[in-house]
Design a protein around this motif. Structure first.
Motif, PDB file in Angstrom:
ATOM      1  N   LEU A 163       0.838  -1.195   0.000  1.00 57.89           N
ATOM      2  CA  LEU A 163       0.000   0.000   0.000  1.00 57.89           C
ATOM      3  C   LEU A 163       0.875   1.248   0.000  1.00 57.89           C
ATOM      4  CD1 LEU A 163      -2.713   1.476   0.212  1.00 57.89           C
ATOM      5  CD2 LEU A 163      -2.585   1.168   2.707  1.00 57.89           C
ATOM      6  N   GLY A 167       0.491   1.845  -3.641  1.00 59.87           N
ATOM      7  CA  GLY A 167      -0.849   2.399  -3.491  1.00 59.87           C
ATOM      8  C   GLY A 167      -1.068   3.711  -4.231  1.00 59.87           C
ATOM      9  N   LEU A 171      -4.029   3.718  -6.923  1.00 61.94           N
ATOM     10  CA  LEU A 171      -5.199   4.523  -6.575  1.00 61.94           C
ATOM     11  C   LEU A 171      -5.126   5.937  -7.133  1.00 61.94           C
ATOM     12  CD1 LEU A 171      -5.732   3.366  -2.866  1.00 61.94           C
ATOM     13  CD2 LEU A 171      -6.751   2.445  -4.969  1.00 61.94           C
ATOM     14  N   VAL A 175      -2.019   8.027  -0.336  1.00 61.64           N
ATOM     15  CA  VAL A 175      -2.796   7.064   0.437  1.00 61.64           C
ATOM     16  C   VAL A 175      -2.547   7.247   1.924  1.00 61.64           C
ATOM     17  CG1 VAL A 175      -2.774   5.372  -1.428  1.00 61.64           C
ATOM     18  CG2 VAL A 175      -0.983   5.284   0.337  1.00 61.64           C
ATOM     19  N   ASP A 181      -7.928   2.462   3.017  1.00 60.20           N
ATOM     20  CA  ASP A 181      -7.141   2.477   1.786  1.00 60.20           C
ATOM     21  C   ASP A 181      -6.520   1.115   1.503  1.00 60.20           C
ATOM     22  OD1 ASP A 181      -7.742   4.989   0.914  1.00 60.20           O
ATOM     23  OD2 ASP A 181      -5.818   5.900   1.429  1.00 60.20           O
ATOM     24  N   SER A 182      -6.281   0.347   2.535  1.00 61.16           N
ATOM     25  CA  SER A 182      -5.769  -1.011   2.320  1.00 61.16           C
ATOM     26  C   SER A 182      -6.763  -1.833   1.515  1.00 61.16           C
ATOM     27  CB  SER A 182      -5.486  -1.689   3.662  1.00 61.16           C
ATOM     28  OG  SER A 182      -5.042  -3.017   3.472  1.00 61.16           O
ATOM     29  N   PHE A 185      -6.902  -0.589  -2.086  1.00 64.13           N
ATOM     30  CA  PHE A 185      -5.767  -1.092  -2.852  1.00 64.13           C
ATOM     31  C   PHE A 185      -5.989  -2.557  -3.226  1.00 64.13           C
ATOM     32  CE2 PHE A 185      -1.582  -3.249  -2.798  1.00 64.13           C
ATOM     33  CZ  PHE A 185      -1.008  -2.620  -3.891  1.00 64.13           C
TER      34      PHE A 185
END
Length: 281
Positions: A163, A167, A171, A175, A181-182, A185
């Motif tokens: 991430l 990430g 994304l 992040v 957010d994990s 991802f």
């Protein structure tokens, strides 16, 4: 015909080590310098940098050709190849400094100069999925095993290295290292691998870690067919007995998942329950 090389990847913490253990049990060489997680250090040294995605196709393909050739049939590196490798030492990394990269590359250089050819070979590094579309396009015999694990459990994993490193690219924004957010991802990676798998249906296999730990032998059978390996029933049982479910299974149940994006939660639940398209009968 030479055996197809086998690459193994997945979001960090998915259980890729179990698949690497099975490859080694089947006699597939994944490197002689391995991390405790059975990651192939040489792949990490060459490709484990965020700016690898800025390499032009010619440069990345040349580095990939070097890696593929030297894993299968090692020969001493040319001065130009040594220069190419040395240039990697000072490139910025997410977690590792130039000293450790130098050590990893030294091991690869020694391998190239001294090792015997490998009849069957592959590698295991979780973030292999980042470049897998290019490797599949450039190396038509390559097969890829993507290990997937319950996305809700992955959201609460302590392993968030991918991430932090990849990430922002997946994304397309900065992040926050945390469950929300994990999971985003994880969803982005799963969707991307599914798209790649649709382009290469005979060369990409998604293995569910959750199914593997619940009922190992059927999943082992699927993997063996995919990689073209043959084991006895006793050998499969031996492998199955070595697979121990981690204590972190269903860890998301100890958390309030209301902070997660509901659409991501729905996708993760759908993905975890989805039947596989390959024949497990």
């Amino acid at each position: 015909m030479p055996h197809a090389p086998i690459a193994v990847g997945g979001v960090g913490g998915s259980g890729t080590r179990v698949i690497a253990n099975i490859l080694q049990y089947c006699g597939i060489f994944i490197g002689s310098d391995l991390l405790p997680s059975n990651d192939t250090i040489w792949y990490a040294a060459l490709f484990g940098r965020r700016n690898v995605l800025l390499d032009d196709d010619e440069e990345l393909r040349a580095l990939g050709e070097l890696f593929f050739r030297q894993m299968a049939d090692p020969t001493p590196l040319s001065p130009a190849e040594l220069t190419r490798l040395r240039s990697l030492e000072e490139m910025p990394r997410h977690l590792h400094g130039p000293k450790i990269i130098h050590e990893w590359l030294e091991g690869f250089i020694v391998h190239c100069a001294t090792a015997a050819p490998a009849e069957r070979w592959g590698w295991k590094v979780p973030y292999t999925h980042v470049l897998i579309d290019r490797w599949l396009a450039w190396h038509p015999t390559l097969k890829y095993v993507h290990v997937t694990r319950n996305g809700l459990d992955m959201a609460y994993s302590q392993n968030q290295n991918q991430l932090g490193k990849w990430g922002p690219i997946f994304l397309n924004r900065e992040v926050e290292i945390g469950p929300r957010d994990s999971l985003k991802f994880w969803c982005a990676v799963q969707r991307r691998v599914a798209r790649i798998g649709a382009r290469y249906p005979d060369r990409v296999l998604q293995i569910s870690f959750d199914r593997l730990i619940r009922d190992p032998v059927p999943e082992i059978d699927v993997l063996l067919r995919f990689i073209g390996a043959d084991l006895t029933a006793a050998q499969k049982d031996e492998l199955a007995s070595s697979i121990v479910p981690p204590e972190t299974v269903n860890r998301h149940k100890a958390h309030d998942i209301s902070a997660l994006d509901p659409e991501d939660v729905a996708y993760a639940r759908q993905d975890n329950a989805a039947p596989q398209t390959d024949d497990r009968t």
